[in-house]
Design a protein around this motif. Structure first.
Motif, PDB file in Angstrom:
ATOM      1  N   PHE A  20       0.837  -1.199   0.000  1.00 14.40           N
ATOM      2  CA  PHE A  20       0.000   0.000   0.000  1.00 14.40           C
ATOM      3  C   PHE A  20       0.876   1.255   0.000  1.00 14.40           C
ATOM      4  CE2 PHE A  20      -1.910   3.474   2.350  1.00 14.40           C
ATOM      5  CZ  PHE A  20      -3.156   3.620   1.753  1.00 14.40           C
ATOM      6  N   GLY A  21       1.868   1.287   0.879  1.00 14.25           N
ATOM      7  CA  GLY A  21       2.760   2.445   0.952  1.00 14.25           C
ATOM      8  C   GLY A  21       3.510   2.670  -0.344  1.00 14.25           C
ATOM      9  N   ASN A  22       3.957   1.606  -0.981  1.00 15.97           N
ATOM     10  CA  ASN A  22       4.678   1.735  -2.247  1.00 15.97           C
ATOM     11  C   ASN A  22       3.749   2.130  -3.389  1.00 15.97           C
ATOM     12  OD1 ASN A  22       7.340   1.136  -1.412  1.00 15.97           O
ATOM     13  ND2 ASN A  22       6.825  -1.023  -1.318  1.00 15.97           N
ATOM     14  N   GLU A  23       2.558   1.564  -3.430  1.00 18.17           N
ATOM     15  CA  GLU A  23       1.622   1.840  -4.513  1.00 18.17           C
ATOM     16  C   GLU A  23       1.052   3.250  -4.457  1.00 18.17           C
ATOM     17  OE1 GLU A  23      -1.252  -1.310  -4.240  1.00 18.17           O
ATOM     18  OE2 GLU A  23       0.233  -2.826  -4.803  1.00 18.17           O
ATOM     19  N   HIS A  24       1.024   3.844  -3.285  1.00 24.05           N
ATOM     20  CA  HIS A  24       0.483   5.193  -3.111  1.00 24.05           C
ATOM     21  C   HIS A  24       1.598   6.213  -2.875  1.00 24.05           C
ATOM     22  CE1 HIS A  24      -3.007   2.618  -2.396  1.00 24.05           C
ATOM     23  NE2 HIS A  24      -3.689   3.620  -2.928  1.00 24.05           N
ATOM     24  N   GLU A  25       2.752   5.960  -3.461  1.00 28.87           N
ATOM     25  CA  GLU A  25       3.916   6.814  -3.226  1.00 28.87           C
ATOM     26  C   GLU A  25       3.682   8.287  -3.529  1.00 28.87           C
ATOM     27  OE1 GLU A  25       8.655   7.159  -4.228  1.00 28.87           O
ATOM     28  OE2 GLU A  25       7.481   5.594  -5.178  1.00 28.87           O
ATOM     29  N   PRO A  26       3.120   8.666  -4.678  1.00 29.79           N
ATOM     30  CA  PRO A  26       2.938  10.106  -4.945  1.00 29.79           C
ATOM     31  C   PRO A  26       2.085  10.795  -3.870  1.00 29.79           C
ATOM     32  CG  PRO A  26       2.613   8.850  -6.948  1.00 29.79           C
ATOM     33  CD  PRO A  26       2.705   7.848  -5.812  1.00 29.79           C
ATOM     34  N   TRP A  27       1.001  10.154  -3.466  1.00 31.00           N
ATOM     35  CA  TRP A  27       0.139  10.717  -2.423  1.00 31.00           C
ATOM     36  C   TRP A  27       0.883  10.765  -1.091  1.00 31.00           C
ATOM     37  CZ3 TRP A  27      -1.731   7.680   1.751  1.00 31.00           C
ATOM     38  CH2 TRP A  27      -2.605   8.352   2.602  1.00 31.00           C
ATOM     39  N   ARG A  28       1.559   9.660  -0.759  1.00 33.55           N
ATOM     40  CA  ARG A  28       2.289   9.564   0.509  1.00 33.55           C
ATOM     41  C   ARG A  28       3.362  10.629   0.619  1.00 33.55           C
ATOM     42  NH1 ARG A  28       6.929   7.412   0.938  1.00 33.55           N
ATOM     43  NH2 ARG A  28       6.776   6.013  -0.820  1.00 33.55           N
ATOM     44  N   ARG A  29       4.039  10.926  -0.475  1.00 27.16           N
ATOM     45  CA  ARG A  29       5.127  11.903  -0.442  1.00 27.16           C
ATOM     46  C   ARG A  29       4.640  13.326  -0.168  1.00 27.16           C
ATOM     47  NH1 ARG A  29      10.196  10.467  -1.592  1.00 27.16           N
ATOM     48  NH2 ARG A  29      10.514   8.407  -2.467  1.00 27.16           N
ATOM     49  N   THR A  30       3.339  13.566  -0.251  1.00 26.33           N
ATOM     50  CA  THR A  30       2.827  14.903   0.066  1.00 26.33           C
ATOM     51  C   THR A  30       2.908  15.199   1.556  1.00 26.33           C
ATOM     52  OG1 THR A  30       0.510  14.192   0.258  1.00 26.33           O
ATOM     53  CG2 THR A  30       1.275  14.879  -1.932  1.00 26.33           C
ATOM     54  N   PHE A  31       3.018  14.159   2.388  1.00 26.68           N
ATOM     55  CA  PHE A  31       3.109  14.394   3.830  1.00 26.68           C
ATOM     56  C   PHE A  31       4.146  13.532   4.543  1.00 26.68           C
ATOM     57  CE2 PHE A  31      -0.218  11.327   3.039  1.00 26.68           C
ATOM     58  CZ  PHE A  31      -0.021  10.348   3.988  1.00 26.68           C
ATOM     59  N   LEU A  32       4.671  12.487   3.899  1.00 23.02           N
ATOM     60  CA  LEU A  32       5.711  11.644   4.492  1.00 23.02           C
ATOM     61  C   LEU A  32       6.873  11.513   3.517  1.00 23.02           C
ATOM     62  CD1 LEU A  32       3.602   8.653   5.902  1.00 23.02           C
ATOM     63  CD2 LEU A  32       4.704  10.434   7.233  1.00 23.02           C
ATOM     64  N   LYS A  33       8.046  11.841   3.957  1.00 26.64           N
ATOM     65  CA  LYS A  33       9.221  11.738   3.094  1.00 26.64           C
ATOM     66  C   LYS A  33      10.155  10.671   3.660  1.00 26.64           C
ATOM     67  CE  LYS A  33       8.596  16.157   1.169  1.00 26.64           C
ATOM     68  NZ  LYS A  33       7.214  16.011   0.897  1.00 26.64           N
ATOM     69  N   PHE A  34      10.426   9.655   2.867  1.00 29.06           N
ATOM     70  CA  PHE A  34      11.366   8.605   3.241  1.00 29.06           C
ATOM     71  C   PHE A  34      12.502   8.637   2.232  1.00 29.06           C
ATOM     72  CE2 PHE A  34       7.299   6.951   4.843  1.00 29.06           C
ATOM     73  CZ  PHE A  34       7.638   6.721   6.168  1.00 29.06           C
ATOM     74  N   PRO A  35      13.696   9.029   2.638  1.00 29.81           N
ATOM     75  CA  PRO A  35      14.803   9.148   1.683  1.00 29.81           C
ATOM     76  C   PRO A  35      15.186   7.823   1.028  1.00 29.81           C
ATOM     77  CG  PRO A  35      15.585   9.451   3.937  1.00 29.81           C
ATOM     78  CD  PRO A  35      14.085   9.377   3.997  1.00 29.81           C
ATOM     79  N   ASN A  36      14.925   6.711   1.693  1.00 27.16           N
ATOM     80  CA  ASN A  36      15.298   5.392   1.157  1.00 27.16           C
ATOM     81  C   ASN A  36      14.086   4.507   0.938  1.00 27.16           C
ATOM     82  OD1 ASN A  36      18.086   5.973   1.292  1.00 27.16           O
ATOM     83  ND2 ASN A  36      17.998   5.636   3.492  1.00 27.16           N
ATOM     84  N   SER A  37      12.979   5.078   0.498  1.00 29.42           N
ATOM     85  CA  SER A  37      11.717   4.365   0.306  1.00 29.42           C
ATOM     86  C   SER A  37      11.079   4.108   1.665  1.00 29.42           C
ATOM     87  CB  SER A  37      11.924   3.068  -0.470  1.00 29.42           C
ATOM     88  OG  SER A  37      10.684   2.482  -0.792  1.00 29.42           O
ATOM     89  N   ILE A  38       9.954   3.392   1.664  1.00 29.71           N
ATOM     90  CA  ILE A  38       9.277   3.149   2.933  1.00 29.71           C
ATOM     91  C   ILE A  38       9.944   1.986   3.664  1.00 29.71           C
ATOM     92  CG2 ILE A  38       7.103   3.985   1.974  1.00 29.71           C
ATOM     93  CD1 ILE A  38       6.099   1.061   2.228  1.00 29.71           C
ATOM     94  N   PRO A  39       9.705   1.896   4.969  1.00 31.09           N
ATOM     95  CA  PRO A  39      10.260   0.772   5.712  1.00 31.09           C
ATOM     96  C   PRO A  39       9.694  -0.555   5.207  1.00 31.09           C
ATOM     97  CG  PRO A  39       9.466   2.490   7.190  1.00 31.09           C
ATOM     98  CD  PRO A  39       9.002   2.839   5.819  1.00 31.09           C
ATOM     99  N   SER A  40      10.434  -1.607   5.376  1.00 27.07           N
ATOM    100  CA  SER A  40       9.974  -2.939   4.978  1.00 27.07           C
ATOM    101  C   SER A  40       8.810  -3.369   5.871  1.00 27.07           C
ATOM    102  CB  SER A  40      11.110  -3.952   5.113  1.00 27.07           C
ATOM    103  OG  SER A  40      11.392  -4.175   6.488  1.00 27.07           O
ATOM    104  N   HIS A  41       8.113  -4.398   5.440  1.00 33.40           N
ATOM    105  CA  HIS A  41       7.007  -4.910   6.248  1.00 33.40           C
ATOM    106  C   HIS A  41       7.513  -5.394   7.613  1.00 33.40           C
ATOM    107  CE1 HIS A  41       8.434  -8.431   3.992  1.00 33.40           C
ATOM    108  NE2 HIS A  41       8.071  -9.139   5.053  1.00 33.40           N
ATOM    109  N   ASP A  42       8.726  -5.923   7.669  1.00 27.61           N
ATOM    110  CA  ASP A  42       9.296  -6.346   8.954  1.00 27.61           C
ATOM    111  C   ASP A  42       9.545  -5.153   9.868  1.00 27.61           C
ATOM    112  OD1 ASP A  42       9.330  -9.114   8.422  1.00 27.61           O
ATOM    113  OD2 ASP A  42      11.249  -8.946   7.379  1.00 27.61           O
ATOM    114  N   ALA A  43      10.051  -4.064   9.307  1.00 25.76           N
ATOM    115  CA  ALA A  43      10.308  -2.855  10.104  1.00 25.76           C
ATOM    116  C   ALA A  43       8.998  -2.243  10.595  1.00 25.76           C
ATOM    117  CB  ALA A  43      11.101  -1.845   9.292  1.00 25.76           C
TER     118      ALA A  43
END
Length: 61
Positions: A20-43
């Motif tokens: 979900f986090g990866n598929e909604h990246e453009p929307w997510r980047r409007t309020f959450l910035k992850f320099p190395n992509s989103i955390p893994s499911h384990d994280a």
């Protein structure tokens, strides 16, 4: 925030929440910035496991 948005959208498993986090990246980047992509499911799972569930269950009680 990713987990909350994903769960509200009906996703229940950590891999699906990560997707979900990866598929909604453009929307997510409007309020959450992850320099190395989103955390893994384990994280994501590890972070949620650190939350004191008893304390959360007392909110608003």
């Amino acid at each position: 925030m990713i987990t909350l948005c994903a769960v509200v959208s009906g996703f229940e498993h950590w891999i699906a929440i990560e997707d979900f986090g990866n598929e909604h990246e453009p929307w997510r980047r409007t309020f959450l910035k992850f320099p190395n992509s989103i955390p893994s499911h384990d994280a994501l799972n590890d972070v949620i496991d650190c939350i004191d569930k008893n304390a959360v269950s007392q909110v608003g009680a």
